[in-house]
Motif scaffolding. Structure first.
Motif, mmCIF file in Angstrom:
data_model
loop_
_atom_site.group_PDB
_atom_site.id
_atom_site.type_symbol
_atom_site.label_atom_id
_atom_site.label_comp_id
_atom_site.label_asym_id
_atom_site.label_seq_id
_atom_site.Cartn_x
_atom_site.Cartn_y
_atom_site.Cartn_z
ATOM 1 N N SER A 196 -3.391 -23.546 15.510
ATOM 2 C CA SER A 196 -3.604 -23.988 16.886
ATOM 3 C C SER A 196 -2.308 -24.465 17.527
ATOM 4 O O SER A 196 -1.988 -24.110 18.669
ATOM 5 N N VAL A 197 -1.572 -25.288 16.796
ATOM 6 C CA VAL A 197 -0.320 -25.825 17.317
ATOM 7 C C VAL A 197 0.668 -24.698 17.596
ATOM 8 O O VAL A 197 1.348 -24.680 18.630
ATOM 9 N N ARG A 198 0.727 -23.743 16.695
ATOM 10 C CA ARG A 198 1.663 -22.623 16.895
ATOM 11 C C ARG A 198 1.241 -21.750 18.079
ATOM 12 O O ARG A 198 2.092 -21.248 18.820
ATOM 13 N N MET A 199 -0.054 -21.570 18.285
ATOM 14 C CA MET A 199 -0.496 -20.789 19.434
ATOM 15 C C MET A 199 -0.018 -21.419 20.730
ATOM 16 O O MET A 199 0.520 -20.737 21.617
ATOM 17 N N VAL A 200 -0.231 -22.723 20.870
ATOM 18 C CA VAL A 200 0.178 -23.413 22.088
ATOM 19 C C VAL A 200 1.689 -23.340 22.260
ATOM 20 O O VAL A 200 2.197 -23.033 23.348
ATOM 21 N N ALA A 201 2.421 -23.605 21.189
ATOM 22 C CA ALA A 201 3.880 -23.580 21.276
ATOM 23 C C ALA A 201 4.404 -22.194 21.631
ATOM 24 O O ALA A 201 5.291 -22.042 22.485
ATOM 25 N N ASP A 202 3.848 -21.167 21.012
ATOM 26 C CA ASP A 202 4.300 -19.801 21.281
ATOM 27 C C ASP A 202 3.988 -19.390 22.714
ATOM 28 O O ASP A 202 4.849 -18.840 23.415
ATOM 29 N N GLU A 203 2.765 -19.630 23.160
ATOM 30 C CA GLU A 203 2.358 -19.166 24.485
ATOM 31 C C GLU A 203 3.102 -19.917 25.586
ATOM 32 O O GLU A 203 3.403 -19.341 26.636
ATOM 33 N N MET A 204 3.423 -21.178 25.356
ATOM 34 C CA MET A 204 4.098 -21.964 26.387
ATOM 35 C C MET A 204 5.617 -21.868 26.315
ATOM 36 O O MET A 204 6.316 -22.390 27.185
ATOM 37 N N GLY A 205 6.117 -21.212 25.266
ATOM 38 C CA GLY A 205 7.542 -20.943 25.215
ATOM 39 C C GLY A 205 8.404 -22.044 24.638
ATOM 40 O O GLY A 205 9.623 -22.066 24.862
ATOM 41 N N PHE A 206 7.816 -22.952 23.862
ATOM 42 C CA PHE A 206 8.622 -23.982 23.203
ATOM 43 C C PHE A 206 9.441 -23.361 22.065
ATOM 44 O O PHE A 206 8.913 -22.579 21.264
ATOM 45 N N ASP A 207 10.691 -23.719 21.978
ATOM 46 C CA ASP A 207 11.586 -23.238 20.921
ATOM 47 C C ASP A 207 11.502 -24.210 19.746
ATOM 48 O O ASP A 207 12.397 -25.024 19.513
ATOM 49 N N ILE A 208 10.412 -24.128 19.005
ATOM 50 C CA ILE A 208 10.113 -25.152 18.006
ATOM 51 C C ILE A 208 10.913 -24.960 16.710
ATOM 52 O O ILE A 208 11.357 -23.862 16.384
ATOM 53 N N ASP A 209 11.048 -26.075 15.995
ATOM 54 C CA ASP A 209 11.675 -26.047 14.685
ATOM 55 C C ASP A 209 10.815 -25.208 13.746
ATOM 56 O O ASP A 209 9.591 -25.112 13.915
ATOM 57 N N PRO A 210 11.427 -24.598 12.717
ATOM 58 C CA PRO A 210 10.663 -23.685 11.835
ATOM 59 C C PRO A 210 9.472 -24.339 11.146
ATOM 60 O O PRO A 210 8.424 -23.712 10.987
#
Length: 358
Positions: A196-210
């Motif tokens: 869930s967290v990765r879906m939100v981060a990916d769709e919103m374009g956050f450049d998250i830590d690995p």
């Protein structure tokens, strides 16, 4: 054309899903798989505490695979990929609240092959994860700009969850803190919440830590607590918090949290739900900040929850509401990002096609 549906497993979610299928104008229940030999051969209506519906439950997976059906609501306690693969390969779409909300494509080769072979679709859904944690935050985020943080959080009294063995032995209540902290629930929950967290981060374009950050906390009882799962003694776990966070340069940008308490009294630390009580929250920090609170997904009393828990019901409803959209979709694994807006259906007495006198 009526969509033919099979229910796989008849625990709390399964029973609620059967009720939802029976009331849905576009769906017809044609089969049910059960784990218990004691349920084999019984009319499904009896299993949900109602009158006969003309569908008998079976413990035979082969019987289910051979059925002429369009979709399976797959809701066992723990998922098995081989079962899902077999269902998809047999030509049955699968909607499930136990995984695949936003799976890693590299780890889904067998499922993708089964979808291609069966011409079928797999969709993971639910409520938390499976709705509150990603579908609704993404929807709400559209009315904010320059977003810096997305939070989805549950605050629930776990006394209303009618599964004593699960609450004690899997969820880790009524055991010493060190046993709870090392128990299976973190991995079981984390598999879904990390997606869930990765879906939100990916769709919103956050450049998250690995790597995602996982934090868990416990509170212990300060005096004996009488609960539906037995007495929780002083020093044993009586409340739990879990947090899954996507970070950018070490700073949280997407957070999914769970707060599960055995009531609100006699804890150390002295946690409570606060003045808003039990709820789900979605909060977007941006321009402007937006916060949405969901009420009604928890029961009014512990006693009501043990009979029919709204959180279980909405999990099932979200699955059943998705069925027409999943059946209409192209083969493959489909998430909320791939499907159109999902909607429920009017009550039978208010819908189109009402008969005389209805």
């Amino acid at each position: 054309m009526t969509i033919r549906v099979v229910q796989w497993a008849t625990g709390g979610v399964g029973k609620a899903a059967i009720e939802a299928v029976l009331s849905h104008p576009d769906l017809e229940l044609v089969g049910a798989w059960v784990h218990s030999e004691g349920k084999h051969g019984k009319d499904v209506g009896e299993l949900i505490g109602g009158g006969p519906v003309g569908v008998r439950a079976t413990t035979s997976a082969e019987e289910i695979l051979a059925l002429d059906a369009d979709c399976v609501v797959y809701s066992p306690l723990l998922p098995r990929e081989d079962e899902v693969v077999a269902l998809l390969r047999s030509g049955k779409n699968v909607v499930t609240p136990v995984g695949w909300v936003y799976p890693d494509p590299d780890g889904c080769g067998a499922i993708r092959e089964a979808c291609a072979e069966g011409g079928t679709t797999l969709h993971g859904t639910g409520i938390h994860p499976g709705g509150i944690t990603e579908r609704f935050p993404l929807m709400v985020s559209a009315i904010s700009a320059r977003v810096t943080h997305v939070r989805a959080e549950e605050f629930s009294d776990i006394r209303t969850y009618d599964a004593p063995d699960v609450v004690r032995h899997i969820m880790g209540f009524g055991v010493p803190p060190e046993q709870a902290m090392g128990g299976p629930i973190v991995d079981l929950l984390g598999a879904g919440f990390r997606m869930s967290v990765r879906m939100v981060a990916d769709e919103m374009g956050f450049d998250i830590d690995p790597e995602l950050d996982t934090v868990q906390e416990v509170a212990v009882a300060t005096q004996p607590l009488d609960t539906p799962v037995g007495t929780i003694e002083p020093g044993q776990v009586a409340a739990r918090k879990f947090h899954w966070r996507a970070l950018v340069d070490g700073v949280p940008v997407v957070t999914a949290s769970v707060n599960w308490f055995m009531g609100e009294e006699h804890f150390d630390p002295p946690w409570s739900f606060g003045p808003e009580g039990e709820r789900f929250e979605v909060e977007i920090t941006g321009d402007p900040d937006v916060k949405v609170t969901f009420k009604g997904l928890q029961p009014e009393t512990v006693e009501e929850g043990l009979v029919r828990n709204p959180g279980i019901v909405v999990t099932a409803n979200h699955c059943v509401s998705a069925i027409p959209y999943v059946v209409a979709a192209a083969p493959g694994i489909k998430t909320y990002l791939d499907l159109p807006l999902l909607a429920g259906r009017a009550a039978p007495q208010l819908g189109r096609g009402r008969g005389p006198g209805s």
